[in-house]
Design a protein around this motif. Structure first.
Motif, PDB file in Angstrom:
ATOM      1  N   PHE A  75      -7.277  77.130  56.554  1.00  0.00           N
ATOM      2  CA  PHE A  75      -7.180  76.876  57.991  1.00  0.00           C
ATOM      3  C   PHE A  75      -8.415  76.112  58.465  1.00  0.00           C
ATOM      4  CE2 PHE A  75      -4.425  80.870  58.754  1.00  0.00           C
ATOM      5  CZ  PHE A  75      -3.276  80.118  58.701  1.00  0.00           C
ATOM      6  N   SER A  76      -8.254  75.352  59.524  1.00  0.00           N
ATOM      7  CA  SER A  76      -9.387  74.667  60.147  1.00  0.00           C
ATOM      8  C   SER A  76      -9.286  74.813  61.658  1.00  0.00           C
ATOM      9  CB  SER A  76      -9.407  73.176  59.783  1.00  0.00           C
ATOM     10  OG  SER A  76     -10.455  72.513  60.470  1.00  0.00           O
ATOM     11  N   VAL A  77     -10.377  75.202  62.297  1.00  0.00           N
ATOM     12  CA  VAL A  77     -10.422  75.264  63.757  1.00  0.00           C
ATOM     13  C   VAL A  77     -11.233  74.097  64.309  1.00  0.00           C
ATOM     14  CG1 VAL A  77     -10.050  77.757  63.897  1.00  0.00           C
ATOM     15  CG2 VAL A  77     -12.389  76.868  63.655  1.00  0.00           C
ATOM     16  N   GLU A  78     -11.472  73.128  63.460  1.00  0.00           N
ATOM     17  CA  GLU A  78     -12.129  71.881  63.860  1.00  0.00           C
ATOM     18  C   GLU A  78     -11.216  70.713  63.498  1.00  0.00           C
ATOM     19  OE1 GLU A  78     -14.929  71.735  65.479  1.00  0.00           O
ATOM     20  OE2 GLU A  78     -15.499  73.851  65.295  1.00  0.00           O
ATOM     21  N   PRO A  79     -11.250  69.616  64.292  1.00  0.00           N
ATOM     22  CA  PRO A  79     -10.421  68.451  63.953  1.00  0.00           C
ATOM     23  C   PRO A  79     -10.735  67.944  62.552  1.00  0.00           C
ATOM     24  CG  PRO A  79     -11.346  68.222  66.160  1.00  0.00           C
ATOM     25  CD  PRO A  79     -12.022  69.403  65.532  1.00  0.00           C
ATOM     26  N   GLN A  80      -9.717  67.502  61.830  1.00  0.00           N
ATOM     27  CA  GLN A  80      -9.894  66.989  60.478  1.00  0.00           C
ATOM     28  C   GLN A  80      -8.841  65.929  60.204  1.00  0.00           C
ATOM     29  OE1 GLN A  80      -9.426  70.305  57.780  1.00  0.00           O
ATOM     30  NE2 GLN A  80      -7.271  70.582  58.250  1.00  0.00           N
ATOM     31  N   PRO A  81      -9.016  65.132  59.148  1.00  0.00           N
ATOM     32  CA  PRO A  81      -8.016  64.103  58.826  1.00  0.00           C
ATOM     33  C   PRO A  81      -6.642  64.716  58.594  1.00  0.00           C
ATOM     34  CG  PRO A  81     -10.037  63.756  57.577  1.00  0.00           C
ATOM     35  CD  PRO A  81     -10.177  65.081  58.237  1.00  0.00           C
ATOM     36  N   PRO A  82      -5.575  63.958  58.824  1.00  0.00           N
ATOM     37  CA  PRO A  82      -4.223  64.509  58.660  1.00  0.00           C
ATOM     38  C   PRO A  82      -3.873  64.881  57.227  1.00  0.00           C
ATOM     39  CG  PRO A  82      -4.145  62.141  59.068  1.00  0.00           C
ATOM     40  CD  PRO A  82      -5.547  62.568  59.316  1.00  0.00           C
ATOM     41  N   THR A  83      -4.522  64.258  56.258  1.00  0.00           N
ATOM     42  CA  THR A  83      -4.300  64.618  54.861  1.00  0.00           C
ATOM     43  C   THR A  83      -5.605  65.131  54.274  1.00  0.00           C
ATOM     44  OG1 THR A  83      -2.528  63.002  54.509  1.00  0.00           O
ATOM     45  CG2 THR A  83      -3.679  63.795  52.561  1.00  0.00           C
ATOM     46  N   ILE A  84      -5.551  66.360  53.757  1.00  0.00           N
ATOM     47  CA  ILE A  84      -6.734  67.001  53.190  1.00  0.00           C
ATOM     48  C   ILE A  84      -6.463  67.315  51.728  1.00  0.00           C
ATOM     49  CG2 ILE A  84      -8.199  69.066  53.253  1.00  0.00           C
ATOM     50  CD1 ILE A  84      -8.756  67.260  55.548  1.00  0.00           C
ATOM     51  N   ALA A  85      -7.442  67.015  50.885  1.00  0.00           N
ATOM     52  CA  ALA A  85      -7.365  67.370  49.470  1.00  0.00           C
ATOM     53  C   ALA A  85      -8.246  68.594  49.238  1.00  0.00           C
ATOM     54  CB  ALA A  85      -7.835  66.212  48.600  1.00  0.00           C
ATOM     55  N   HIS A  86      -7.617  69.732  48.957  1.00  0.00           N
ATOM     56  CA  HIS A  86      -8.341  70.962  48.667  1.00  0.00           C
ATOM     57  C   HIS A  86      -8.534  71.049  47.151  1.00  0.00           C
ATOM     58  CE1 HIS A  86      -7.880  72.597  52.764  1.00  0.00           C
ATOM     59  NE2 HIS A  86      -6.670  72.073  52.729  1.00  0.00           N
ATOM     60  N   VAL A  87      -9.763  70.849  46.705  1.00  0.00           N
ATOM     61  CA  VAL A  87     -10.069  70.857  45.274  1.00  0.00           C
ATOM     62  C   VAL A  87     -10.544  72.258  44.895  1.00  0.00           C
ATOM     63  CG1 VAL A  87     -11.454  69.848  43.437  1.00  0.00           C
ATOM     64  CG2 VAL A  87     -10.719  68.431  45.360  1.00  0.00           C
ATOM     65  N   CYS A  88      -9.812  72.878  43.969  1.00  0.00           N
ATOM     66  CA  CYS A  88     -10.179  74.228  43.540  1.00  0.00           C
ATOM     67  C   CYS A  88     -11.578  74.215  42.938  1.00  0.00           C
ATOM     68  CB  CYS A  88      -9.167  74.737  42.519  1.00  0.00           C
ATOM     69  SG  CYS A  88      -9.555  76.399  41.907  1.00  0.00           S
ATOM     70  N   GLU A  89     -12.406  75.158  43.373  1.00  0.00           N
ATOM     71  CA  GLU A  89     -13.779  75.214  42.866  1.00  0.00           C
ATOM     72  C   GLU A  89     -14.067  76.509  42.113  1.00  0.00           C
ATOM     73  OE1 GLU A  89     -16.796  75.228  45.831  1.00  0.00           O
ATOM     74  OE2 GLU A  89     -16.038  76.997  46.880  1.00  0.00           O
ATOM     75  N   ASP A  90     -13.023  77.285  41.809  1.00  0.00           N
ATOM     76  CA  ASP A  90     -13.272  78.509  41.065  1.00  0.00           C
ATOM     77  C   ASP A  90     -13.469  78.216  39.578  1.00  0.00           C
ATOM     78  OD1 ASP A  90     -13.689  80.953  42.446  1.00  0.00           O
ATOM     79  OD2 ASP A  90     -11.719  80.743  43.345  1.00  0.00           O
ATOM     80  N   LEU A  91     -13.724  79.280  38.805  1.00  0.00           N
ATOM     81  CA  LEU A  91     -14.328  79.110  37.485  1.00  0.00           C
ATOM     82  C   LEU A  91     -13.544  78.218  36.535  1.00  0.00           C
ATOM     83  CD1 LEU A  91     -15.681  82.706  36.833  1.00  0.00           C
ATOM     84  CD2 LEU A  91     -16.908  80.714  37.673  1.00  0.00           C
ATOM     85  N   ALA A  92     -12.245  78.457  36.384  1.00  0.00           N
ATOM     86  CA  ALA A  92     -11.485  77.666  35.405  1.00  0.00           C
ATOM     87  C   ALA A  92     -11.512  76.189  35.760  1.00  0.00           C
ATOM     88  CB  ALA A  92     -10.050  78.175  35.331  1.00  0.00           C
ATOM     89  N   CYS A  93     -11.373  75.873  37.037  1.00  0.00           N
ATOM     90  CA  CYS A  93     -11.387  74.465  37.453  1.00  0.00           C
ATOM     91  C   CYS A  93     -12.790  73.870  37.370  1.00  0.00           C
ATOM     92  CB  CYS A  93     -10.817  74.333  38.870  1.00  0.00           C
ATOM     93  SG  CYS A  93      -9.014  74.521  38.951  1.00  0.00           S
TER      94      CYS A  93
END
Length: 456
Positions: free
Chosen positions: A100-118
């Motif tokens: 979720f975002s409560v601040e304006p952001q670009p219409p397309t967002i790339a969420h890159v997994c940052e947990d251990l395996a990735c």
């Protein structure tokens, strides 16, 4: 209920339409519809029924974000009116979840997994590459996307009237970054399957994984055709489940074991594995192995055998460490690779099977970075209810960050002693298992592997 809405914040027509598509049209002015003075001038009705829909808060927030790309103050106001939820409450939910975002952001967002395996598969480099190709602020770090066997993974969220999400895994920084560049239906079907053993000639010998691949997990029609039936909840299965009677729910691995026990008898099941750990067991291998995925072995197989079953470590590199049981588990070193994977065997080496995660780190892995990420994970995940976990997870992450940067408060032994003291307090006094296990992997990395150049 006086909601104390955010002053001057009005939802746009698009936001209202998106929320109404989930909640239905408002029935009165009290819940955001047109006000009728003749019937609603002094009396509000239906408050109990509205508040009973509190469980619709998450779907409504998702609808608003999917349409506008973020949850605006106006959209938050409108959702709070519709559900009779205080804005502070709704804001707490909206700011807790990473997507979720409560601040304006670009219409397309790339969420890159940052947990251990990735991270082990190069998610940092992936994020840097995507940042060069996408608009400013369009690449965000994300918690685990649940695709460890296809790491690294990216979730693209595209907002608007035709909002859609799609996942690319394994992702390539030079690969497609928009729906127009790619076939979305193939997004998560590339790479190795989730259970590599199901492709082997010995598939018929599998017990727990025998049915994998029979049903398309994305098709309800396929699910129904193979005997599965979905329904709306509540009521939940513990109240009305099988035959409309209260039904115990366990994880899938437990339930899959039931049928062989019923068909073959308890003695036949107990003959598999060891005397104290009977039956087959599923393990999820990830990290530096050739074929990540879910594997079935009998209790008693060793870590070395399991890693070999997954094709070993790529490039012939050596194993530096294995994380057993996930973030809430513990690290073991090369000396423990021949330990049997049983409840009693892992206890003997100061570890546990936990969730069945087996994450392999080769000799080139940055274990300090992995430990920092584990500390950050627990900082993000505590619910805030009990003080030992709420404060302990924060202080633990701060301490790990300090010593990773080579800036301890006092000496390194003093910092390690403080970490041990905090860990003991969380184990003794946290309400749930999250706080009780928040330090296990971090302490084991220091004590067994000498991460940060110090041992307790």
């Amino acid at each position: 209920m006086d909601l104390h809405l955010i002053p001057g914040a009005e939802a746009s027509a698009d936001e209202r339409e998106a929320v109404d598509a989930v909640l239905g049209a408002p029935a009165s002015g009290w819940e955001g519809g047109a006000r009728r003075p003749e019937t609603e001038g002094h009396v509000a009705r239906g408050g109990d029924a509205i508040r009973a829909r509190r469980h619709m808060l998450l779907p409504a927030l998702w609808a608003a974000q999917a349409r506008a790309g973020w949850i605006s103050p106006g959209a938050l106001n409108y959702i709070c009116q519709r559900l009779s939820v205080a804005p502070a409450d709704a804001y707490g939910v909206a700011t807790f979840y990473a997507m979720f975002s409560v601040e304006p952001q670009p219409p397309t967002i790339a969420h890159v997994c940052e947990d251990l395996a990735c991270r082990l598969a190069g998610s940092k480099e992936l994020a840097a590459g995507l940042s060069q190709r996408l608009p400013k602020d369009a690449v965000r770090p994300a918690p685990c996307l649940g695709l460890c066997e296809r790491a690294p993974a990216v979730l693209f969220q595209c907002a608007g009237a035709g909002a859609r999400d799609y996942v690319v895994a394994p992702a390539d920084p030079e690969g497609p970054v928009s729906p127009l560049q790619r076939d979305e239906s193939r997004a998560i079907r590339t790479g190795s399957p989730s259970a590599p053993q199901t492709l082997d000639s010995l598939r018929q010998s599998l017990r727990l994984l025998a049915r994998v691949g029979l049903v398309d997990p994305e098709s309800l029609d396929d699910y129904r055709a193979h005997g599965g039936y979905e329904r709306n909840k509540p009521p939940f299965p513990v109240e009305k489940g099988l035959f409309q009677k209260p039904t115990v729910i366990n994880n899938v691995e437990t339930l899959v074991n039931v049928l062989p026990i019923v068909r073959e008898g308890g003695a036949a099941f107990a003959a598999i594995g060891t005397a104290q750990s009977t039956g087959p067991k599923l393990f999820c291998l990830s990290g530096h192995v050739a074929r990540s995925g879910v594997y079935e072995v009998e209790f008693g197989a060793t870590l070395r055998q399991l890693i070999d079953l997954a094709g070993g470590v790529p490039g012939g590199r050596n194993v530096r460490a294995v994380l057993l049981g996930g973030a809430a588990g513990s690290f073991v070193g090369p000396a423990e690779l021949d330990a049997p994977l049983t409840f009693e065997g892992t206890r003997a080496i100061g570890a546990s099977l936990g969730s069945g995660v087996v994450m392999v780190f080769d000799e080139g892995a940055d274990l300090a970075d992995a430990v920092r990420r584990i500390a950050a994970f627990f900082r993000d995940e505590f619910c805030g209810q009990c003080v030992p976990c709420r404060i302990g997870a924060e202080r633990q992450e701060e301490l790990v960050t300090r010593i990773a940067a080579g800036r301890p408060l006092g000496s390194m032994p003093q910092e390690i002693a403080l970490l041990d003291e905090m860990a003991q307090a969380m184990r003794d006094a946290s309400i749930c298992g999250l706080g009780q296990t928040a330090s296990g992997a971090i302490q084991s990395a220091i004590q067994k592997l000498g991460v940060f150049g110090a041992k307790a």
